[in-house]
Design a protein around this motif. Structure first.
Motif, PDB file in Angstrom:
ATOM      1  N   ASN A  53      26.959  40.339  34.878  1.00 46.22           N
ATOM      2  CA  ASN A  53      27.440  39.235  35.727  1.00 46.22           C
ATOM      3  C   ASN A  53      28.348  38.292  34.940  1.00 46.22           C
ATOM      4  O   ASN A  53      28.637  37.188  35.390  1.00 46.22           O
ATOM      5  N   HIS A  54      28.785  38.747  33.739  1.00 45.72           N
ATOM      6  CA  HIS A  54      29.818  37.977  33.036  1.00 45.72           C
ATOM      7  C   HIS A  54      31.129  38.205  33.784  1.00 45.72           C
ATOM      8  O   HIS A  54      31.405  39.329  34.208  1.00 45.72           O
ATOM      9  N   CYS A  55      31.934  37.161  33.918  1.00 37.25           N
ATOM     10  CA  CYS A  55      33.222  37.362  34.584  1.00 37.25           C
ATOM     11  C   CYS A  55      34.246  36.386  34.042  1.00 37.25           C
ATOM     12  O   CYS A  55      33.951  35.209  33.835  1.00 37.25           O
ATOM     13  N   SER A  56      35.453  36.914  33.807  1.00 37.34           N
ATOM     14  CA  SER A  56      36.507  36.055  33.277  1.00 37.34           C
ATOM     15  C   SER A  56      37.347  35.434  34.389  1.00 37.34           C
ATOM     16  O   SER A  56      38.226  34.629  34.135  1.00 37.34           O
ATOM     17  N   ARG A  57      37.091  35.829  35.637  1.00 34.57           N
ATOM     18  CA  ARG A  57      37.913  35.348  36.757  1.00 34.57           C
ATOM     19  C   ARG A  57      37.292  34.123  37.419  1.00 34.57           C
ATOM     20  O   ARG A  57      36.109  33.852  37.251  1.00 34.57           O
ATOM     21  N   ARG A  58      38.138  33.436  38.189  1.00 30.86           N
ATOM     22  CA  ARG A  58      37.661  32.242  38.882  1.00 30.86           C
ATOM     23  C   ARG A  58      37.830  32.377  40.390  1.00 30.86           C
ATOM     24  O   ARG A  58      38.336  31.453  41.050  1.00 30.86           O
ATOM     25  N   LEU A 150      36.449  51.225  42.996  1.00 27.69           N
ATOM     26  CA  LEU A 150      36.416  50.267  44.110  1.00 27.69           C
ATOM     27  C   LEU A 150      37.059  48.961  43.688  1.00 27.69           C
ATOM     28  O   LEU A 150      36.673  48.380  42.670  1.00 27.69           O
ATOM     29  N   LEU A 151      38.002  48.520  44.467  1.00 31.29           N
ATOM     30  CA  LEU A 151      38.670  47.249  44.187  1.00 31.29           C
ATOM     31  C   LEU A 151      39.132  46.681  45.534  1.00 31.29           C
ATOM     32  O   LEU A 151      40.203  47.023  46.022  1.00 31.29           O
ATOM     33  N   ARG A 152      38.285  45.865  46.115  1.00 34.27           N
ATOM     34  CA  ARG A 152      38.689  45.298  47.413  1.00 34.27           C
ATOM     35  C   ARG A 152      39.876  44.373  47.215  1.00 34.27           C
ATOM     36  O   ARG A 152      39.906  43.626  46.232  1.00 34.27           O
ATOM     37  N   PHE A 153      40.834  44.416  48.151  1.00 35.73           N
ATOM     38  CA  PHE A 153      41.947  43.460  48.013  1.00 35.73           C
ATOM     39  C   PHE A 153      41.620  42.157  48.734  1.00 35.73           C
ATOM     40  O   PHE A 153      42.402  41.231  48.724  1.00 35.73           O
ATOM     41  N   GLU A 154      40.462  42.099  49.386  1.00 33.14           N
ATOM     42  CA  GLU A 154      39.855  40.897  49.986  1.00 33.14           C
ATOM     43  C   GLU A 154      40.605  40.367  51.204  1.00 33.14           C
ATOM     44  O   GLU A 154      39.995  40.019  52.196  1.00 33.14           O
ATOM     45  N   THR A 155      41.910  40.252  51.132  1.00 28.98           N
ATOM     46  CA  THR A 155      42.755  39.889  52.273  1.00 28.98           C
ATOM     47  C   THR A 155      44.178  40.309  51.937  1.00 28.98           C
ATOM     48  O   THR A 155      44.579  40.242  50.776  1.00 28.98           O
ATOM     49  N   SER A 156      44.924  40.752  52.971  1.00 25.30           N
ATOM     50  CA  SER A 156      46.320  41.130  52.705  1.00 25.30           C
ATOM     51  C   SER A 156      47.252  39.933  52.871  1.00 25.30           C
ATOM     52  O   SER A 156      48.454  40.055  52.699  1.00 25.30           O
ATOM     53  N   ASP A 157      46.680  38.761  53.199  1.00 24.62           N
ATOM     54  CA  ASP A 157      47.487  37.542  53.328  1.00 24.62           C
ATOM     55  C   ASP A 157      47.723  36.970  51.921  1.00 24.62           C
ATOM     56  O   ASP A 157      46.806  36.448  51.291  1.00 24.62           O
ATOM     57  N   ILE A 164      42.453  31.972  46.804  1.00 24.36           N
ATOM     58  CA  ILE A 164      41.042  32.261  46.529  1.00 24.36           C
ATOM     59  C   ILE A 164      40.850  33.103  45.270  1.00 24.36           C
ATOM     60  O   ILE A 164      39.734  33.270  44.804  1.00 24.36           O
ATOM     61  N   HIS A 165      41.954  33.616  44.727  1.00 23.58           N
ATOM     62  CA  HIS A 165      41.844  34.551  43.600  1.00 23.58           C
ATOM     63  C   HIS A 165      42.885  34.178  42.544  1.00 23.58           C
ATOM     64  O   HIS A 165      43.897  34.867  42.388  1.00 23.58           O
ATOM     65  N   PRO A 166      42.644  33.054  41.845  1.00 22.26           N
ATOM     66  CA  PRO A 166      43.660  32.604  40.892  1.00 22.26           C
ATOM     67  C   PRO A 166      43.975  33.678  39.864  1.00 22.26           C
ATOM     68  O   PRO A 166      43.083  34.363  39.360  1.00 22.26           O
ATOM     69  N   ILE A 172      51.499  37.525  39.130  1.00 26.05           N
ATOM     70  CA  ILE A 172      50.390  37.791  40.052  1.00 26.05           C
ATOM     71  C   ILE A 172      50.030  39.260  39.964  1.00 26.05           C
ATOM     72  O   ILE A 172      50.890  40.122  40.074  1.00 26.05           O
ATOM     73  N   PHE A 173      48.797  39.536  39.729  1.00 29.69           N
ATOM     74  CA  PHE A 173      48.380  40.923  39.673  1.00 29.69           C
ATOM     75  C   PHE A 173      47.993  41.355  41.072  1.00 29.69           C
ATOM     76  O   PHE A 173      47.120  40.772  41.695  1.00 29.69           O
ATOM     77  N   ASP A 174      48.680  42.362  41.558  1.00 30.47           N
ATOM     78  CA  ASP A 174      48.551  42.757  42.946  1.00 30.47           C
ATOM     79  C   ASP A 174      47.508  43.874  43.069  1.00 30.47           C
ATOM     80  O   ASP A 174      47.685  44.962  42.533  1.00 30.47           O
ATOM     81  N   ARG A 175      46.430  43.607  43.790  1.00 29.83           N
ATOM     82  CA  ARG A 175      45.354  44.602  43.890  1.00 29.83           C
ATOM     83  C   ARG A 175      45.778  45.839  44.691  1.00 29.83           C
ATOM     84  O   ARG A 175      45.313  46.942  44.421  1.00 29.83           O
TER      85      ARG A 175
END
Ligand code: SAH
Length: 376
Positions: A53-58, A150-157, A164-166, A172-175
């Motif tokens: 549950n370590h994560c470098s993202r915010r 698995l890598l959800r793009f969460e929203t295409s907007d 929501i995904h700094p 910008i890294f595009d999922r």
């Protein structure tokens, strides 16, 4: 039932607004018929291991984001992971899903070694879900034998996504782009979204569905957004929701509509009935998912003391059940629906597309069901 073989933007948006129960029953039936005829009655089980549950993202929606200082962090040892793998095999699951925060304490060589061990010891498929790792890592893990990512793009907007995904990097890294890269490397790819993110509209969910179809995703995960109090979105979300005209609801019903439409538009995809759906409605969520288009369940086999720390949202369903209890529960759930547990790894199915079928003269109903329903 007569099944249309195309859906317009207006029709999709109308389905998302639909409240009439009889009409909705038709949508569920349509999705269920396609699910039965294309991917069949097997429900594939993927043993989920939440390794860190370590994560470098915010990410502002996610409870394990780097900014949440109230969380005790863990990273599983190799032996602990292998014990879970053995358990997955014992229960007869065909796949293990190795998921975690975007944790650079997970070194690529360490993961490589684990994947190789799993592949040499078992015939399990290995799915990874470890965030936006560098291409080198992803290539190494694929070469070690990992099958899916698995890598959800969460929203295409785009605007909503950037909020929501700094980004961690200057660009910008595009999922969506990253999923294409993963496919080129040779992975089966899984994308997906959260339904009801504050600021997400009907049109943006329509665009998400178009993206699922355009990308021909192998796996598509759709779950409701669940607010976590120790996240930025958890505190500001209600206000954003009120200010967003056309805000999509984060309800069980809305999630089921998106699952059903996903099956109709992407008949061959593996679609899980998600834990988040089972959390928002503990009694019926996962059952409805399976009855309305889904064909996959992901029993959590993470050791209990870690599982509560992998708190992406509060009170995840199944958090207190041992793997054996979960296995029993899911077995009963599947049998109760008259379905059967999948055998083997349960990879993505590839059926011939409409044009090939047309030329082979398959009966009309088959043609429509096996071919995809196109968005026009
Ligand atoms: N680090 C990996 C795994 C994240 S957890 C990654 O970023 O891909 C897996 C999924 O859980 C996420 O993709 C997201 O869709 C979902 N999730 C995270 N927080 C959530 C929340 N608050 N409510 C509902 N789903 C959430």
């Amino acid at each position: 039932m007569s099944l249309p073989n195309a859906l317009t933007r207006e029709e999709i948006i109308r389905w998302l607004h639909e409240k009439n129960e009889e009409k909705l029953h038709q949508l569920w039936q349509w999705a269920d018929e396609i699910r039965t005829s294309v991917v069949g009655d097997e429900v594939h089980l993927r043993g989920l291991i939440e390794i860190s549950n370590h994560c470098s993202r915010r990410c502002s929606y996610c409870g394990i984001n780097a900014g949440n200082t109230s969380l005790v962090r863990y990273r599983m040892e190799k032996q602990e992971i292998m014990d879970c793998v053995d358990m997955a095999q014992k229960f007869g699951y065909g796949t293990v899903v190795i998921q975690g925060g975007e944790d650079y304490g997970i070194k690529k060589e360490w993961m490589d070694d684990i994947i190789r061990d799993i592949k040499s010891r078992t015939d399990l498929a290995v799915t990874l879900s470890l965030g936006e790792r560098p291409i080198d890592d992803l290539e190494m893990w694929r070469a070690a034998g990992a099958n899916r990512y698995l890598l959800r793009f969460e929203t295409s907007d785009r605007t909503l996504y950037e909020k929501i995904h700094p980004s961690m990097k200057s660009t910008i890294f595009d999922r969506v782009e990253m999923l294409r890269t993963l496919r080129n490397i040779g992975y089966e790819i899984g994308g997906g979204i959260m339904v009801g993110i504050p600021g997400q509209t009907y049109v943006s969910v329509y665009n998400d569905l178009c993206t699922f179809q355009e990308m021909d995703l192998d796996m598509i995960g759709v779950g409701p957004y669940l607010p976590h109090p120790h996240t930025p979105l958890g505190t500001e979300g209600e206000e954003i929701r009120k200010q967003t005209p056309d805000q999509i609801a984060n309800t069980e019903l809305m999630t089921c509509k998106v699952v059903a439409l996903t099956r109709i538009l992407c008949p061959e995809a593996n679609i899980p009935s998600t834990t988040a759906l089972g959390t928002i409605d503990r009694q019926l969520g996962r059952v409805h998912g399976l009855q309305r288009g889904a064909n996959v369940l992901m029993p959590n086999i993470t050791p209990l003391h870690y599982r509560k720390l992998y708190e992406i949202y509060p009170e995840k369903a199944g958090n207190d059940s041992t793997p054996a209890e979960t296995d029993q529960l899911l077995k009963e759930l599947i049998a109760g629906l008259g379905r059967r547990r999948g055998k083997g790894p349960g990879g993505r199915l590839h059926t011939p597309h409409r044009s090939e079928e047309d030329s082979r003269g398959l009966p009309g109903i088959h043609k429509r069901m096996r071919g995809r329903t196109l968005i026009t």
